[in-house]
Design a protein around this motif. Sequence first.
Motif, PDB file in Angstrom:
ATOM      1  N   PHE A   1       0.818  -1.210   0.000  1.00 35.67           N
ATOM      2  CA  PHE A   1       0.000   0.000   0.000  1.00 35.67           C
ATOM      3  C   PHE A   1       0.859   1.270   0.000  1.00 35.67           C
ATOM      4  N   ILE A   2       2.169   1.094  -0.094  1.00 29.42           N
ATOM      5  CA  ILE A   2       3.097   2.226  -0.036  1.00 29.42           C
ATOM      6  C   ILE A   2       3.735   2.440  -1.403  1.00 29.42           C
ATOM      7  N   ARG A   3       3.702   3.673  -1.901  1.00 31.97           N
ATOM      8  CA  ARG A   3       4.404   3.992  -3.148  1.00 31.97           C
ATOM      9  C   ARG A   3       5.901   4.134  -2.870  1.00 31.97           C
ATOM     10  N   SER A   4       6.678   4.052  -3.926  1.00 37.31           N
ATOM     11  CA  SER A   4       8.126   4.187  -3.787  1.00 37.31           C
ATOM     12  C   SER A   4       8.514   5.525  -3.173  1.00 37.31           C
ATOM     13  N   ASP A   5       7.931   6.617  -3.671  1.00 41.61           N
ATOM     14  CA  ASP A   5       8.295   7.934  -3.138  1.00 41.61           C
ATOM     15  C   ASP A   5       7.885   8.071  -1.673  1.00 41.61           C
ATOM     16  N   GLN A   6       6.772   7.452  -1.297  1.00 42.24           N
ATOM     17  CA  GLN A   6       6.348   7.482   0.104  1.00 42.24           C
ATOM     18  C   GLN A   6       7.328   6.704   0.981  1.00 42.24           C
ATOM     19  N   TYR A   7       7.812   5.584   0.464  1.00 35.95           N
ATOM     20  CA  TYR A   7       8.785   4.790   1.208  1.00 35.95           C
ATOM     21  C   TYR A   7      10.063   5.582   1.448  1.00 35.95           C
ATOM     22  N   HIS A   8      10.521   6.287   0.433  1.00 32.93           N
ATOM     23  CA  HIS A   8      11.731   7.089   0.588  1.00 32.93           C
ATOM     24  C   HIS A   8      11.499   8.256   1.550  1.00 32.93           C
ATOM     25  N   TYR A   9      10.287   8.787   1.554  1.00 34.26           N
ATOM     26  CA  TYR A   9       9.969   9.857   2.506  1.00 34.26           C
ATOM     27  C   TYR A   9       9.968   9.306   3.937  1.00 34.26           C
ATOM     28  N   ILE A  10       9.423   8.106   4.104  1.00 33.57           N
ATOM     29  CA  ILE A  10       9.436   7.468   5.420  1.00 33.57           C
ATOM     30  C   ILE A  10      10.876   7.260   5.887  1.00 33.57           C
ATOM     31  N   LYS A  11      11.737   6.776   4.998  1.00 30.06           N
ATOM     32  CA  LYS A  11      13.140   6.562   5.354  1.00 30.06           C
ATOM     33  C   LYS A  11      13.806   7.881   5.745  1.00 30.06           C
ATOM     34  N   GLN A  12      13.427   8.951   5.078  1.00 29.23           N
ATOM     35  CA  GLN A  12      13.958  10.272   5.413  1.00 29.23           C
ATOM     36  C   GLN A  12      13.566  10.659   6.838  1.00 29.23           C
ATOM     37  N   GLN A  13      12.314  10.416   7.200  1.00 24.41           N
ATOM     38  CA  GLN A  13      11.850  10.718   8.550  1.00 24.41           C
ATOM     39  C   GLN A  13      12.523   9.813   9.580  1.00 24.41           C
ATOM     40  N   VAL A  14      12.725   8.558   9.213  1.00 26.96           N
ATOM     41  CA  VAL A  14      13.395   7.612  10.108  1.00 26.96           C
ATOM     42  C   VAL A  14      14.816   8.083  10.411  1.00 26.96           C
ATOM     43  N   ARG A  15      15.543   8.482   9.376  1.00 22.21           N
ATOM     44  CA  ARG A  15      16.916   8.964   9.575  1.00 22.21           C
ATOM     45  C   ARG A  15      16.934  10.193  10.480  1.00 22.21           C
ATOM     46  N   HIS A  16      15.990  11.095  10.247  1.00 23.47           N
ATOM     47  CA  HIS A  16      15.942  12.316  11.060  1.00 23.47           C
ATOM     48  C   HIS A  16      15.679  11.978  12.527  1.00 23.47           C
ATOM     49  N   ILE A  17      14.750  11.067  12.766  1.00 22.53           N
ATOM     50  CA  ILE A  17      14.415  10.691  14.140  1.00 22.53           C
ATOM     51  C   ILE A  17      15.620  10.074  14.842  1.00 22.53           C
ATOM     52  N   VAL A  18      16.272   9.120  14.187  1.00 23.01           N
ATOM     53  CA  VAL A  18      17.394   8.413  14.810  1.00 23.01           C
ATOM     54  C   VAL A  18      18.581   9.342  15.028  1.00 23.01           C
ATOM     55  N   GLN A  19      18.910  10.138  14.022  1.00 24.03           N
ATOM     56  CA  GLN A  19      20.063  11.033  14.139  1.00 24.03           C
ATOM     57  C   GLN A  19      19.838  12.112  15.196  1.00 24.03           C
TER      58      GLN A  19
END
Length: 208
Positions: free
Chosen positions: A4-22
């Motif tokens: 149910f996730i588009r490719s661009d949405q997945y990359h946006y999620i990864k961007q948010q994940v990196r921001h949270i962890v860092q």
Amino acid sequence: MEPFIRSDQYHYIKQQVRHIVQTSALINDQEMVQTIQDLGKDKMMEVFHELTDLERRILEGITKLEDRTDAEMYEARILPLVHPFEMPAEEEVRELFPYLTKVKPPLLGANVDERDLTYLSWFDAGLDRKFIVTYRNGELVGMEGSFTYSGQKNLCSICREHEHVGLFVTDVTEYKRRGNYVCKDSVTCNRNITDQRHLYKFMDNMKR
């Protein structure tokens, strides 16, 4: 479970994940960490219009990330839920460019995951043309033009990141041409895309 996730949405999620962890790694205040996690979740949810309760619960796992290991496990858990790019048949591509002979889509390399793709692009040395093909509202669309590598980094008009780019030029009419900079490496470009609307805007502007 169906993707149910588009490719661009997945990359946006990864961007948010990196921001949270860092960001969380630099903060000792647990309440502040939770605030950062909640903000990341809210931003992520904004790119989804309709979610089932189960889909929402899966994505909300982003609020439980504490370190890089958690992030990698979370990304691995949602990756199977990403829609892969549907590779067009050779006949479909030829229908997009009926005025060109022998045009056909490329074979993807073993290192390319179709779930990373928002669009398909390749350079045909025989025709000396660069092709860009994607789906818009369920319909296959495409454009082609000349491509000249600039030899340096600049802002890509598609992914909006600073990468090695070249000038992509299309013929709008017999007397009018339009050009803009796009990534030399379309795989890198695809992995940078966090909003497919940038791609659509680029394609619209190149045809005006």
